[in-house]
Scaffold this motif. Sequence first.
Motif, PDB file in Angstrom:
ATOM      1  N   ALA A 188      60.434   6.903 -29.513  1.00  0.00           N
ATOM      2  CA  ALA A 188      60.008   7.878 -28.505  1.00  0.00           C
ATOM      3  C   ALA A 188      59.206   9.007 -29.138  1.00  0.00           C
ATOM      4  O   ALA A 188      58.180   9.446 -28.602  1.00  0.00           O
ATOM      5  N   LEU A 189      59.652   9.481 -30.296  1.00  0.00           N
ATOM      6  CA  LEU A 189      58.915  10.536 -30.988  1.00  0.00           C
ATOM      7  C   LEU A 189      57.568  10.023 -31.493  1.00  0.00           C
ATOM      8  O   LEU A 189      56.554  10.718 -31.401  1.00  0.00           O
ATOM      9  N   ARG A 190      57.555   8.802 -31.994  1.00  0.00           N
ATOM     10  CA  ARG A 190      56.313   8.228 -32.511  1.00  0.00           C
ATOM     11  C   ARG A 190      55.287   8.010 -31.401  1.00  0.00           C
ATOM     12  O   ARG A 190      54.075   8.210 -31.600  1.00  0.00           O
ATOM     13  N   ASP A 191      55.760   7.625 -30.196  1.00  0.00           N
ATOM     14  CA  ASP A 191      54.849   7.304 -29.099  1.00  0.00           C
ATOM     15  C   ASP A 191      54.486   8.521 -28.252  1.00  0.00           C
ATOM     16  O   ASP A 191      53.834   8.376 -27.218  1.00  0.00           O
ATOM     17  N   GLY A 192      54.915   9.705 -28.669  1.00  0.00           N
ATOM     18  CA  GLY A 192      54.492  10.914 -27.975  1.00  0.00           C
ATOM     19  C   GLY A 192      55.271  11.251 -26.719  1.00  0.00           C
ATOM     20  O   GLY A 192      54.787  12.025 -25.886  1.00  0.00           O
ATOM     21  N   VAL A 193      56.456  10.665 -26.535  1.00  0.00           N
ATOM     22  CA  VAL A 193      57.266  11.019 -25.374  1.00  0.00           C
ATOM     23  C   VAL A 193      57.607  12.509 -25.466  1.00  0.00           C
ATOM     24  O   VAL A 193      58.099  12.971 -26.503  1.00  0.00           O
ATOM     25  N   PRO A 194      57.372  13.293 -24.412  1.00  0.00           N
ATOM     26  CA  PRO A 194      57.668  14.724 -24.484  1.00  0.00           C
ATOM     27  C   PRO A 194      59.158  14.959 -24.663  1.00  0.00           C
ATOM     28  O   PRO A 194      59.982  14.266 -24.069  1.00  0.00           O
ATOM     29  N   ALA A 195      59.503  15.927 -25.481  1.00  0.00           N
ATOM     30  CA  ALA A 195      60.911  16.215 -25.768  1.00  0.00           C
ATOM     31  C   ALA A 195      61.070  17.699 -26.045  1.00  0.00           C
ATOM     32  O   ALA A 195      60.129  18.376 -26.470  1.00  0.00           O
ATOM     33  N   THR A 196      62.263  18.186 -25.787  1.00  0.00           N
ATOM     34  CA  THR A 196      62.542  19.604 -26.003  1.00  0.00           C
ATOM     35  C   THR A 196      63.606  19.841 -27.064  1.00  0.00           C
ATOM     36  O   THR A 196      63.624  20.877 -27.706  1.00  0.00           O
ATOM     37  N   MET A 197      64.510  18.861 -27.269  1.00  0.00           N
ATOM     38  CA  MET A 197      65.622  19.062 -28.195  1.00  0.00           C
ATOM     39  C   MET A 197      65.992  17.747 -28.865  1.00  0.00           C
ATOM     40  O   MET A 197      66.037  16.697 -28.217  1.00  0.00           O
ATOM     41  N   LEU A 198      66.241  17.811 -30.158  1.00  0.00           N
ATOM     42  CA  LEU A 198      66.746  16.664 -30.903  1.00  0.00           C
ATOM     43  C   LEU A 198      68.121  17.046 -31.446  1.00  0.00           C
ATOM     44  O   LEU A 198      68.245  17.938 -32.286  1.00  0.00           O
ATOM     45  N   TYR A 199      69.140  16.360 -30.945  1.00  0.00           N
ATOM     46  CA  TYR A 199      70.511  16.596 -31.403  1.00  0.00           C
ATOM     47  C   TYR A 199      70.819  15.646 -32.560  1.00  0.00           C
ATOM     48  O   TYR A 199      70.604  14.430 -32.451  1.00  0.00           O
ATOM     49  N   GLN A 205      66.415  14.852 -26.095  1.00  0.00           N
ATOM     50  CA  GLN A 205      66.374  15.324 -24.707  1.00  0.00           C
ATOM     51  C   GLN A 205      64.930  15.354 -24.209  1.00  0.00           C
ATOM     52  O   GLN A 205      64.073  16.011 -24.797  1.00  0.00           O
ATOM     53  N   VAL A 206      64.686  14.605 -23.125  1.00  0.00           N
ATOM     54  CA  VAL A 206      63.359  14.532 -22.503  1.00  0.00           C
ATOM     55  C   VAL A 206      63.363  15.424 -21.269  1.00  0.00           C
ATOM     56  O   VAL A 206      64.238  15.289 -20.403  1.00  0.00           O
ATOM     57  N   PRO A 207      62.412  16.357 -21.129  1.00  0.00           N
ATOM     58  CA  PRO A 207      62.419  17.282 -19.991  1.00  0.00           C
ATOM     59  C   PRO A 207      62.040  16.570 -18.700  1.00  0.00           C
ATOM     60  O   PRO A 207      61.463  15.479 -18.716  1.00  0.00           O
ATOM     61  N   MET A 235      58.890   8.473 -13.898  1.00  0.00           N
ATOM     62  CA  MET A 235      58.333   8.664 -15.234  1.00  0.00           C
ATOM     63  C   MET A 235      59.446   8.992 -16.220  1.00  0.00           C
ATOM     64  O   MET A 235      59.686  10.142 -16.594  1.00  0.00           O
ATOM     65  N   THR A 236      60.145   7.933 -16.643  1.00  0.00           N
ATOM     66  CA  THR A 236      61.184   8.054 -17.643  1.00  0.00           C
ATOM     67  C   THR A 236      60.582   7.910 -19.033  1.00  0.00           C
ATOM     68  O   THR A 236      59.379   7.692 -19.200  1.00  0.00           O
ATOM     69  N   ALA A 237      61.445   8.002 -20.040  1.00  0.00           N
ATOM     70  CA  ALA A 237      60.971   7.822 -21.410  1.00  0.00           C
ATOM     71  C   ALA A 237      60.397   6.423 -21.608  1.00  0.00           C
ATOM     72  O   ALA A 237      59.420   6.230 -22.332  1.00  0.00           O
ATOM     73  N   GLY A 238      61.001   5.418 -20.939  1.00  0.00           N
ATOM     74  CA  GLY A 238      60.476   4.057 -21.036  1.00  0.00           C
ATOM     75  C   GLY A 238      59.079   3.936 -20.468  1.00  0.00           C
ATOM     76  O   GLY A 238      58.220   3.249 -21.043  1.00  0.00           O
ATOM     77  N   ALA A 239      58.823   4.607 -19.345  1.00  0.00           N
ATOM     78  CA  ALA A 239      57.480   4.580 -18.759  1.00  0.00           C
ATOM     79  C   ALA A 239      56.484   5.287 -19.671  1.00  0.00           C
ATOM     80  O   ALA A 239      55.347   4.843 -19.838  1.00  0.00           O
ATOM     81  N   TRP A 240      56.897   6.402 -20.254  1.00  0.00           N
ATOM     82  CA  TRP A 240      56.028   7.126 -21.182  1.00  0.00           C
ATOM     83  C   TRP A 240      55.634   6.231 -22.359  1.00  0.00           C
ATOM     84  O   TRP A 240      54.466   6.162 -22.762  1.00  0.00           O
ATOM     85  N   LYS A 241      56.612   5.532 -22.928  1.00  0.00           N
ATOM     86  CA  LYS A 241      56.337   4.684 -24.086  1.00  0.00           C
ATOM     87  C   LYS A 241      55.372   3.564 -23.730  1.00  0.00           C
ATOM     88  O   LYS A 241      54.432   3.280 -24.475  1.00  0.00           O
ATOM     89  N   THR A 242      55.595   2.906 -22.578  1.00  0.00           N
ATOM     90  CA  THR A 242      54.746   1.790 -22.191  1.00  0.00           C
ATOM     91  C   THR A 242      53.318   2.254 -21.906  1.00  0.00           C
ATOM     92  O   THR A 242      52.359   1.506 -22.108  1.00  0.00           O
ATOM     93  N   ALA A 257      48.945   7.360 -22.307  1.00  0.00           N
ATOM     94  CA  ALA A 257      48.085   7.597 -21.142  1.00  0.00           C
ATOM     95  C   ALA A 257      48.742   8.519 -20.122  1.00  0.00           C
ATOM     96  O   ALA A 257      48.048   9.183 -19.340  1.00  0.00           O
ATOM     97  N   ALA A 258      50.071   8.589 -20.106  1.00  0.00           N
ATOM     98  CA  ALA A 258      50.760   9.442 -19.140  1.00  0.00           C
ATOM     99  C   ALA A 258      50.471  10.917 -19.379  1.00  0.00           C
ATOM    100  O   ALA A 258      50.645  11.739 -18.473  1.00  0.00           O
TER     101      ALA A 258
END
Length: 316
Positions: free
Chosen positions: A84-95, A144-146, A206-213, A217-218
């Motif tokens: 998710a981080l590699r594919d640019g999925v937006p995120a706010t927190m990494l636990y 955590q994905v916003p 638009m979940t993390a899975g949709a962002w990755k696929t 482009a999202a």
Amino acid sequence: MAGNSQRRNRRTSNKKGATVGSGGNRRRGLEGRGPTPPAEMRKKHKKNRIANAKAKQAARKPVARRGGKGQSEMVVGRNPVYEALRDGVPATMLYVQQFIDNDERVRDALHLAQQRGGIHLMEAPKPELDRMTNGLNHQGLVLQVPPYEYAHPEDLAAAAFDVGEEPLIVALDGITDPRNLGAVVRSVAAFGGHGVVVPERRAAGMTAGAWKTSAGAAARTPVARASNLTRALEAYQKAGLTIVGLAADGEHKVGDLEALDGPVVIVVGSEGKGLSRLVGETCDYLVRIPMPGGAESLNAGVAAGVVLYEAARRRS
């Protein structure tokens, strides 16, 4: 008489002795408390009670939402978090779990989070991560994905008209797989489309899975959410857009439809059920994709890509 008493130490006057000073209290008391606030701000005043009542009433009224927000999401596990981080999925927190085994995948995830910026790192004990993920196998990493900021369907057409282009929009009917949504978003971006419309209920968001696929482009292709897809399509018709639905038994072939030259909304249904009855009745044209190889159907991402290519070819 009071003043003629001969008794020793008897008090003969009610006057107190001299005082040293008031400590400035009298002077401060004369300074005042500034201008009198308006009646609406003075407690116990009638106008203050009326203003408070109006504020509470306004807070209870429903607010007109444009597109609305989705729900926040947790990506769990070392490989999913890294991807998710590699594919640019937006995120706010990494636990990160306390005392985690610092293997290569953990180091790579931490490096990507720090490199991207804007992602806060938080160390947490394992029981807390178990609680956050409802007992999923998080392997010590939770991202955590916003919530996704959805557009309004009208915004997609308006943005195209504003730049002097004919709107090219894809609407999804009954698509519940986020990967299909991500693939459609990617195709829309590739062929110069102006956005994707999804229903608010019983549909993929638009979940993390949709962002990755979507392969990034999202980030540049807006996704709008409609409370009622049929009404959204009718609004597009009133704005001058042609509604083209994909159906296996469609009357027209995709390659023969001249309507793809102008402002158009391409409606794609699920691979199994196709378009719903009301959506199909709303379409101006029902078209089919010829498949000489004998396949019965295509998934939503592939079908949308075929029609978008034809539309882009005609427009160029």
